[in-house]
Design a protein around this motif. Structure first.
Motif, mmCIF file in Angstrom:
data_model
loop_
_atom_site.group_PDB
_atom_site.id
_atom_site.type_symbol
_atom_site.label_atom_id
_atom_site.label_comp_id
_atom_site.label_asym_id
_atom_site.label_seq_id
_atom_site.Cartn_x
_atom_site.Cartn_y
_atom_site.Cartn_z
ATOM 1 N N PHE A 12 0.839 -1.200 0.000
ATOM 2 C CA PHE A 12 0.000 0.000 0.000
ATOM 3 C C PHE A 12 0.872 1.248 0.000
ATOM 4 O O PHE A 12 0.664 2.173 -0.796
ATOM 5 C CB PHE A 12 -0.920 -0.022 1.221
ATOM 6 N N VAL A 13 1.860 1.276 0.883
ATOM 7 C CA VAL A 13 2.772 2.421 0.956
ATOM 8 C C VAL A 13 3.530 2.593 -0.361
ATOM 9 O O VAL A 13 3.708 3.717 -0.850
ATOM 10 C CB VAL A 13 3.756 2.248 2.132
ATOM 11 N N ALA A 14 3.960 1.480 -0.951
ATOM 12 C CA ALA A 14 4.690 1.555 -2.222
ATOM 13 C C ALA A 14 3.818 2.167 -3.308
ATOM 14 O O ALA A 14 4.278 3.021 -4.090
ATOM 15 C CB ALA A 14 5.159 0.169 -2.635
ATOM 16 N N GLY A 15 2.572 1.728 -3.402
ATOM 17 C CA GLY A 15 1.670 2.290 -4.397
ATOM 18 C C GLY A 15 1.481 3.787 -4.201
ATOM 19 O O GLY A 15 1.470 4.564 -5.167
ATOM 20 N N MET A 16 1.346 4.205 -2.944
ATOM 21 C CA MET A 16 1.194 5.631 -2.661
ATOM 22 C C MET A 16 2.461 6.394 -3.036
ATOM 23 O O MET A 16 2.400 7.489 -3.618
ATOM 24 C CB MET A 16 0.874 5.833 -1.177
ATOM 25 N N ALA A 17 3.622 5.820 -2.702
ATOM 26 C CA ALA A 17 4.884 6.486 -3.017
ATOM 27 C C ALA A 17 5.064 6.666 -4.521
ATOM 28 O O ALA A 17 5.513 7.721 -4.987
ATOM 29 C CB ALA A 17 6.055 5.694 -2.430
ATOM 30 N N VAL A 18 4.718 5.651 -5.295
ATOM 31 C CA VAL A 18 4.842 5.744 -6.755
ATOM 32 C C VAL A 18 3.902 6.820 -7.292
ATOM 33 O O VAL A 18 4.262 7.588 -8.191
ATOM 34 C CB VAL A 18 4.567 4.382 -7.414
ATOM 35 N N SER A 19 2.703 6.907 -6.735
ATOM 36 C CA SER A 19 1.758 7.936 -7.192
ATOM 37 C C SER A 19 2.281 9.333 -6.878
ATOM 38 O O SER A 19 2.092 10.266 -7.668
ATOM 39 C CB SER A 19 0.384 7.725 -6.545
ATOM 40 N N ALA A 25 -6.093 4.983 -5.072
ATOM 41 C CA ALA A 25 -6.450 3.788 -5.841
ATOM 42 C C ALA A 25 -5.216 2.923 -6.107
ATOM 43 O O ALA A 25 -5.267 1.689 -6.001
ATOM 44 C CB ALA A 25 -7.108 4.186 -7.154
ATOM 45 N N MET A 26 -4.084 3.564 -6.454
ATOM 46 C CA MET A 26 -2.853 2.802 -6.686
ATOM 47 C C MET A 26 -2.418 2.069 -5.425
ATOM 48 O O MET A 26 -2.015 0.903 -5.470
ATOM 49 C CB MET A 26 -1.735 3.734 -7.153
ATOM 50 N N ALA A 27 -2.498 2.762 -4.285
ATOM 51 C CA ALA A 27 -2.106 2.143 -3.023
ATOM 52 C C ALA A 27 -2.991 0.943 -2.706
ATOM 53 O O ALA A 27 -2.503 -0.131 -2.328
ATOM 54 C CB ALA A 27 -2.173 3.172 -1.899
ATOM 55 N N ALA A 28 -4.298 1.109 -2.868
ATOM 56 C CA ALA A 28 -5.241 0.023 -2.575
ATOM 57 C C ALA A 28 -5.024 -1.157 -3.505
ATOM 58 O O ALA A 28 -5.049 -2.322 -3.078
ATOM 59 C CB ALA A 28 -6.667 0.533 -2.679
ATOM 60 N N ALA A 29 -4.790 -0.880 -4.796
ATOM 61 C CA ALA A 29 -4.573 -1.966 -5.757
ATOM 62 C C ALA A 29 -3.279 -2.715 -5.460
ATOM 63 O O ALA A 29 -3.224 -3.947 -5.569
ATOM 64 C CB ALA A 29 -4.544 -1.401 -7.177
ATOM 65 N N ALA A 30 -2.234 -1.988 -5.072
ATOM 66 C CA ALA A 30 -0.959 -2.650 -4.759
ATOM 67 C C ALA A 30 -1.086 -3.531 -3.526
ATOM 68 O O ALA A 30 -0.574 -4.657 -3.491
ATOM 69 C CB ALA A 30 0.135 -1.601 -4.564
ATOM 70 N N GLY A 31 -1.758 -3.040 -2.494
ATOM 71 C CA GLY A 31 -1.946 -3.848 -1.294
ATOM 72 C C GLY A 31 -2.745 -5.096 -1.575
ATOM 73 O O GLY A 31 -2.436 -6.183 -1.058
ATOM 74 N N THR A 32 -3.774 -4.985 -2.414
ATOM 75 C CA THR A 32 -4.598 -6.139 -2.756
ATOM 76 C C THR A 32 -3.823 -7.124 -3.615
ATOM 77 O O THR A 32 -3.936 -8.345 -3.440
ATOM 78 C CB THR A 32 -5.871 -5.678 -3.480
ATOM 79 N N ASP A 68 0.670 -7.072 -13.979
ATOM 80 C CA ASP A 68 -0.589 -7.284 -14.695
ATOM 81 C C ASP A 68 -1.768 -7.388 -13.722
ATOM 82 O O ASP A 68 -2.849 -6.836 -13.970
ATOM 83 C CB ASP A 68 -0.506 -8.541 -15.558
ATOM 84 N N THR A 69 -1.542 -8.094 -12.610
ATOM 85 C CA THR A 69 -2.588 -8.195 -11.589
ATOM 86 C C THR A 69 -2.885 -6.826 -10.998
ATOM 87 O O THR A 69 -4.049 -6.466 -10.777
ATOM 88 C CB THR A 69 -2.156 -9.171 -10.480
ATOM 89 N N PHE A 70 -1.838 -6.062 -10.750
ATOM 90 C CA PHE A 70 -2.013 -4.704 -10.217
ATOM 91 C C PHE A 70 -2.869 -3.860 -11.154
ATOM 92 O O PHE A 70 -3.809 -3.188 -10.715
ATOM 93 C CB PHE A 70 -0.643 -4.054 -10.009
#
Length: 310
Positions: free
Chosen positions: A256-263, A275-282, A296-298
């Motif tokens: 989740f943190v990684a997705g947020m950092a990339v955004s 949304a990026m953070a949530a998708a990465a965590g999932t 691809d899953t992300f």
């Protein structure tokens, strides 16, 4: 660039057993091993999402050399402070019969003032070329409880956006340096404010109190399979993730943190970042390895995350 900090890096090993009875010999059917610790998990996922990232923190002994070699194999840049003693092993034992997960976490090496001072200098140097700095996880033995004040302060002085993902006293003291974002759970929010939280509206108000008191930009609270809540100066947001068959929950918060950092690196609007953070965590929950996201899953999950203003 994104820089991640793991003050107590590890080798993460996941053992898969048909069953895990107590007091008996058990044979491992399959095992996975990877460099770990919360910040390293953030670095791995950020790299999988296409970001330029450098992993930093403290490592020791042969385990420390293995951690660096494994990051080399993943083409992840790193700049660690080396200490005496051995970096820890963290074992996650999966009982396939019951689906339960049992974690065994070693303490790791003891650090001294020389290493702590060197880490602050390393942080300053890396933050000068980093847009986002993620400081994650527990402090090693020998580090004072208020040490994250120094690290957060060093990164912010160089102009980096700082995400602090810690708990307990490490988080409480670290907040005094005014990180830009934190990701506590509901219990930690209540503990920080010294109050009880009875429902979601009280949780949101408490998150807003933290945002104002410590002059932050974002406070995020994960709701597990129900998604997450985020409060910013622009408003309240809920992320709802699609239902999945969970494989592994270890590392979902780091992803989740990684997705947020990339955004943030891409300077995306708040809704897209959440949304990026949530998708990465999932996506991490669908992987057998902690801190691992299939791109691809992300991307598939990203299209299914629902973001709403509250």
């Amino acid at each position: 660039m994104i820089t991640t900090v793991t003050m107590n890096a590890a080798i993460d090993k996941t053992y898969y057993l048909p069953a895990f009875p107590h007091g008996k010999v058990s044979r491992v059917r399959q095992y996975l091993a990877a460099p770990g610790g919360k910040g390293i998990n953030v670095a791995k996922v950020a790299a999988q999402l296409g970001a330029e990232v450098t992993a930093s923190g403290i490592v020791g002994g042969m385990n420390g050399e293995i951690i660096k070699k494994q990051l080399d194999d993943m083409s992840i840049a790193h700049q660690f402070v080396a200490v005496e003693g051995e970096s820890r092993l963290c074992l996650n034992i999966i009982d396939e019969e019951t689906g339960s997960s049992t974690e065994l976490l070693e303490p790791g090496p003891v650090v001294d003032n020389r290493a702590l001072d060197a880490m602050v200098q390393t942080m300053s140097a890396l933050a000068r070329t980093s847009k986002v700095v993620c400081i994650s996880g527990s402090l090693p033995a020998g580090a004072p409880a208020d040490y994250y004040i120094r690290l957060v302060g060093a990164a912010k002085k160089e102009g980096a956006y700082v995400i602090l993902d810690a708990s307990g006293d490490a988080l409480r003291f670290g907040l005094q340096a005014n990180p830009d974002m934190i990701k506590p759970n509901e219990e930690e929010v209540a503990a920080l404010l010294g109050t009880g939280i009875r429902d979601e509206q009280e949780l949101l108000r408490a998150m807003e109190d933290l945002l104002r008191e410590y002059r932050m930009e974002r406070v995020c609270v994960s709701l597990g399979g129900a998604g997450s809540l985020t409060v910013t100066s622009q408003g309240r947001y809920r992320a709802v993730t699609p239902p999945i068959q969970v494989v592994n929950t270890v590392g979902c918060g780091d992803s989740f943190v990684a997705g947020m950092a990339v955004s943030l690196l891409k300077q995306l609007p708040a809704e897209e970042g959440i949304a990026m953070a949530a998708a990465a965590g999932t996506a991490n929950a669908l992987s057998a390895m902690a801190g691992s996201v299939d791109p691809d899953t992300f991307r598939r999950l990203l299209g299914q995350v629902e973001i709403s203003r509250m």
